[in-house]
Write a protein that holds these residues in place. Structure first.
Motif, mmCIF file in Angstrom:
data_model
loop_
_atom_site.group_PDB
_atom_site.id
_atom_site.type_symbol
_atom_site.label_atom_id
_atom_site.label_comp_id
_atom_site.label_asym_id
_atom_site.label_seq_id
_atom_site.Cartn_x
_atom_site.Cartn_y
_atom_site.Cartn_z
ATOM 1 N N ILE A 137 4.478 5.501 -5.621
ATOM 2 C CA ILE A 137 4.065 5.775 -6.922
ATOM 3 C C ILE A 137 3.746 6.567 -7.710
ATOM 4 N N GLN A 138 2.262 6.723 -7.326
ATOM 5 C CA GLN A 138 1.185 7.299 -7.602
ATOM 6 C C GLN A 138 1.333 9.274 -7.457
ATOM 7 N N GLN A 139 2.036 9.635 -6.249
ATOM 8 C CA GLN A 139 2.257 10.691 -5.950
ATOM 9 C C GLN A 139 3.638 11.492 -6.831
ATOM 10 N N ARG A 140 4.500 10.701 -7.370
ATOM 11 C CA ARG A 140 6.091 9.980 -7.980
ATOM 12 C C ARG A 140 5.382 11.020 -9.631
ATOM 13 N N LEU A 141 4.258 9.760 -9.605
ATOM 14 C CA LEU A 141 3.666 10.068 -11.254
ATOM 15 C C LEU A 141 3.107 11.587 -11.034
ATOM 16 N N GLU A 142 1.849 11.585 -10.432
ATOM 17 C CA GLU A 142 1.107 12.791 -10.250
ATOM 18 C C GLU A 142 2.502 13.924 -10.495
ATOM 19 N N PHE A 196 0.370 -1.729 -0.023
ATOM 20 C CA PHE A 196 -0.054 0.419 -0.357
ATOM 21 C C PHE A 196 1.131 1.113 -0.138
ATOM 22 N N LYS A 197 1.607 1.595 1.045
ATOM 23 C CA LYS A 197 2.558 2.153 1.007
ATOM 24 C C LYS A 197 3.350 2.269 -0.834
ATOM 25 N N ASP A 198 3.877 1.768 -1.342
ATOM 26 C CA ASP A 198 5.041 1.731 -2.054
ATOM 27 C C ASP A 198 3.709 1.964 -3.229
#
Length: 90
Positions: free
Chosen positions: A43-48, A37-39
């Motif tokens: 990844i979602q934050q990096r993509l944004e 979940f943390k990964d």
């Protein structure tokens, strides 16, 4: 508690090792789920962040091209471009 064919009595001293193994399996499964979940969040934050950077660069390129276009239009007006009609009127 039942794991496969093995039945673990909750407070039986003979089953202490099995009970500990079961608890460790459950805790490791929870830890694994939390890690995934943390990964996913990271990844979602990096993509944004990458998408926002791309959008910012695109907007910057649009503004730069609009500025260049306006500068070229102003330059052509100031240079006094004449067409055939303007030449005959003088």
């Amino acid at each position: 508690m039942r794991i496969g064919n093995l039945i673990i009595q909750p407070w039986d001293r003979k089953n202490c090792i099995y009970r500990l193994v079961a608890i460790l399996l459950i805790l490791s499964w929870l830890f694994w789920g939390l890690t995934i979940f943390k990964d996913g969040q990271r990844i979602q934050q990096r993509l944004e962040a990458v998408q926002m950077e791309a959008q910012r660069k695109e907007e910057q390129a649009i503004r730069a091209s609009a500025y260049r276009r306006a500068a070229l239009e102003q330059q052509t007006v100031q240079s006094g471009v004449q067409n055939a009609v303007d030449t005959f009127k003088q």
